[in-house]
Write a protein that holds these residues in place. Structure first.
Motif, PDB file in Angstrom:
ATOM      1  N   CYS A   1       0.794  -1.225   0.000  1.00 50.66           N
ATOM      2  CA  CYS A   1       0.000   0.000   0.000  1.00 50.66           C
ATOM      3  C   CYS A   1       0.831   1.281   0.000  1.00 50.66           C
ATOM      4  O   CYS A   1       0.268   2.376   0.051  1.00 50.66           O
ATOM      5  CB  CYS A   1      -0.993  -0.005   1.161  1.00 50.66           C
ATOM      6  N   ILE A   2       2.159   1.175  -0.050  1.00 48.69           N
ATOM      7  CA  ILE A   2       2.986   2.390  -0.128  1.00 48.69           C
ATOM      8  C   ILE A   2       2.862   2.965  -1.534  1.00 48.69           C
ATOM      9  O   ILE A   2       3.084   2.277  -2.524  1.00 48.69           O
ATOM     10  CB  ILE A   2       4.462   2.093   0.206  1.00 48.69           C
ATOM     11  N   CYS A   3       2.490   4.244  -1.613  1.00 52.18           N
ATOM     12  CA  CYS A   3       2.296   4.880  -2.919  1.00 52.18           C
ATOM     13  C   CYS A   3       3.337   5.956  -3.210  1.00 52.18           C
ATOM     14  O   CYS A   3       3.527   6.335  -4.364  1.00 52.18           O
ATOM     15  CB  CYS A   3       0.900   5.465  -3.035  1.00 52.18           C
ATOM     16  N   PHE A   4       4.001   6.469  -2.176  1.00 51.95           N
ATOM     17  CA  PHE A   4       5.005   7.516  -2.388  1.00 51.95           C
ATOM     18  C   PHE A   4       5.935   7.549  -1.184  1.00 51.95           C
ATOM     19  O   PHE A   4       5.485   7.462  -0.042  1.00 51.95           O
ATOM     20  CB  PHE A   4       4.343   8.886  -2.553  1.00 51.95           C
TER      21      PHE A   4
ATOM     22  N   PHE B   1       3.925   7.692   2.177  1.00 52.26           N
ATOM     23  CA  PHE B   1       2.471   7.691   2.129  1.00 52.26           C
ATOM     24  C   PHE B   1       1.972   6.304   1.749  1.00 52.26           C
ATOM     25  O   PHE B   1       2.608   5.599   0.961  1.00 52.26           O
ATOM     26  CB  PHE B   1       1.965   8.690   1.080  1.00 52.26           C
ATOM     27  N   ILE B   2       0.811   5.945   2.305  1.00 53.82           N
ATOM     28  CA  ILE B   2       0.118   4.724   1.909  1.00 53.82           C
ATOM     29  C   ILE B   2      -1.261   5.121   1.389  1.00 53.82           C
ATOM     30  O   ILE B   2      -1.726   6.236   1.647  1.00 53.82           O
ATOM     31  CB  ILE B   2      -0.004   3.720   3.081  1.00 53.82           C
ATOM     32  N   THR B   3      -1.881   4.218   0.626  1.00 55.01           N
ATOM     33  CA  THR B   3      -3.243   4.468   0.158  1.00 55.01           C
ATOM     34  C   THR B   3      -4.173   3.407   0.715  1.00 55.01           C
ATOM     35  O   THR B   3      -3.807   2.243   0.841  1.00 55.01           O
ATOM     36  CB  THR B   3      -3.362   4.453  -1.379  1.00 55.01           C
ATOM     37  N   ASP B   4      -5.401   3.842   1.027  1.00 56.72           N
ATOM     38  CA  ASP B   4      -6.415   2.903   1.503  1.00 56.72           C
ATOM     39  C   ASP B   4      -7.142   2.300   0.301  1.00 56.72           C
ATOM     40  O   ASP B   4      -6.835   2.647  -0.847  1.00 56.72           O
ATOM     41  CB  ASP B   4      -7.342   3.591   2.504  1.00 56.72           C
ATOM     42  N   PRO B   5      -8.103   1.398   0.498  1.00 53.58           N
ATOM     43  CA  PRO B   5      -8.779   0.754  -0.631  1.00 53.58           C
ATOM     44  C   PRO B   5      -9.493   1.711  -1.592  1.00 53.58           C
ATOM     45  O   PRO B   5      -9.719   1.368  -2.748  1.00 53.58           O
ATOM     46  CB  PRO B   5      -9.781  -0.190   0.049  1.00 53.58           C
ATOM     47  N   ASP B   6      -9.834   2.920  -1.136  1.00 52.61           N
ATOM     48  CA  ASP B   6     -10.503   3.888  -2.005  1.00 52.61           C
ATOM     49  C   ASP B   6      -9.547   4.906  -2.609  1.00 52.61           C
ATOM     50  O   ASP B   6      -9.959   5.793  -3.344  1.00 52.61           O
ATOM     51  CB  ASP B   6     -11.620   4.607  -1.243  1.00 52.61           C
ATOM     52  N   GLY B   7      -8.268   4.811  -2.284  1.00 55.01           N
ATOM     53  CA  GLY B   7      -7.286   5.727  -2.856  1.00 55.01           C
ATOM     54  C   GLY B   7      -6.944   6.936  -1.998  1.00 55.01           C
ATOM     55  O   GLY B   7      -6.190   7.802  -2.435  1.00 55.01           O
ATOM     56  N   TYR B   8      -7.467   7.017  -0.772  1.00 52.98           N
ATOM     57  CA  TYR B   8      -7.094   8.116   0.116  1.00 52.98           C
ATOM     58  C   TYR B   8      -5.636   7.945   0.533  1.00 52.98           C
ATOM     59  O   TYR B   8      -5.189   6.847   0.843  1.00 52.98           O
ATOM     60  CB  TYR B   8      -7.974   8.127   1.374  1.00 52.98           C
ATOM     61  N   TRP B   9      -4.892   9.062   0.538  1.00 48.96           N
ATOM     62  CA  TRP B   9      -3.490   9.042   0.938  1.00 48.96           C
ATOM     63  C   TRP B   9      -3.376   9.267   2.441  1.00 48.96           C
ATOM     64  O   TRP B   9      -4.063  10.130   3.008  1.00 48.96           O
ATOM     65  CB  TRP B   9      -2.714  10.133   0.214  1.00 48.96           C
ATOM     66  N   LEU B  10      -2.480   8.509   3.082  1.00 49.35           N
ATOM     67  CA  LEU B  10      -2.230   8.597   4.519  1.00 49.35           C
ATOM     68  C   LEU B  10      -0.718   8.744   4.716  1.00 49.35           C
ATOM     69  O   LEU B  10       0.049   7.898   4.249  1.00 49.35           O
ATOM     70  CB  LEU B  10      -2.743   7.344   5.214  1.00 49.35           C
ATOM     71  N   GLU B  11      -0.309   9.808   5.376  1.00 47.80           N
ATOM     72  CA  GLU B  11       1.112  10.065   5.592  1.00 47.80           C
ATOM     73  C   GLU B  11       1.584   9.346   6.843  1.00 47.80           C
ATOM     74  O   GLU B  11       0.903   9.369   7.869  1.00 47.80           O
ATOM     75  CB  GLU B  11       1.349  11.565   5.740  1.00 47.80           C
ATOM     76  N   ILE B  12       2.753   8.711   6.753  1.00 46.38           N
ATOM     77  CA  ILE B  12       3.338   8.036   7.898  1.00 46.38           C
ATOM     78  C   ILE B  12       4.618   8.773   8.291  1.00 46.38           C
ATOM     79  O   ILE B  12       5.512   8.969   7.470  1.00 46.38           O
ATOM     80  CB  ILE B  12       3.654   6.552   7.572  1.00 46.38           C
ATOM     81  N   LEU B  13       4.651   9.207   9.552  1.00 48.12           N
ATOM     82  CA  LEU B  13       5.782   9.972  10.082  1.00 48.12           C
ATOM     83  C   LEU B  13       6.502   9.191  11.169  1.00 48.12           C
ATOM     84  O   LEU B  13       5.862   8.458  11.938  1.00 48.12           O
ATOM     85  CB  LEU B  13       5.280  11.291  10.685  1.00 48.12           C
TER      86      LEU B  13
END
Length: 122
Positions: free
Chosen positions: A95-98, A107-119
């Motif tokens: 799920c890592i997209c960037f 960043f990871i993406t959820d099943p609908d394409g929402y981006w989530l930043e991991i710090l």
């Protein structure tokens, strides 16, 4: 006058898949749920074991098409106490997209394409 952030809403296509993703990827768990009497919507609130902020997932029966997320320039950020372990988990989940190694984030993406930043930890 003061304000507190209490939740962020994401509309989702597959509620069960989203709940499973957020549980596995970020350790969020369901804290409450609202079901429309006519079955037209379900709202599920997810939270981390610590903290008061919640993620509100809304499933709408009459919205079968994918959600238009624009250019995905908005995101929700999560800080982790074990950045390396989180990165390994998210790599395994695919799920890592960037990634931005210079900034030490990804960043990871959820099943609908929402981006989530991991710090990482501060």
């Amino acid at each position: 006058m003061t304000f507190s952030m209490i939740h962020e809403n994401y509309n989702v296509s597959d509620l069960d898949a989203s709940i499973a993703f957020y549980g596995k990827a970020l350790g969020l768990h369901e804290v409450r749920r609202k079901n429309a009497a006519d079955g037209s919507f379900i709202i599920v609130y997810l939270a981390a074991p610590q903290g008061d902020f919640e993620l509100e997932l809304t499933w709408l029966r009459d919205h079968p098409q994918k959600y238009d997320l624009g250019e995905c320039e908005f995101h929700l950020a999560f800080r982790t106490d074990d950045f390396e372990a989180a990165h390994t988990l998210h790599e395994q989940m695919g799920c890592i997209c960037f990634e931005n190694p210079a900034m030490g984030i990804y960043f990871i993406t959820d099943p609908d394409g929402y981006w989530l930043e991991i710090l990482p930890p501060r």
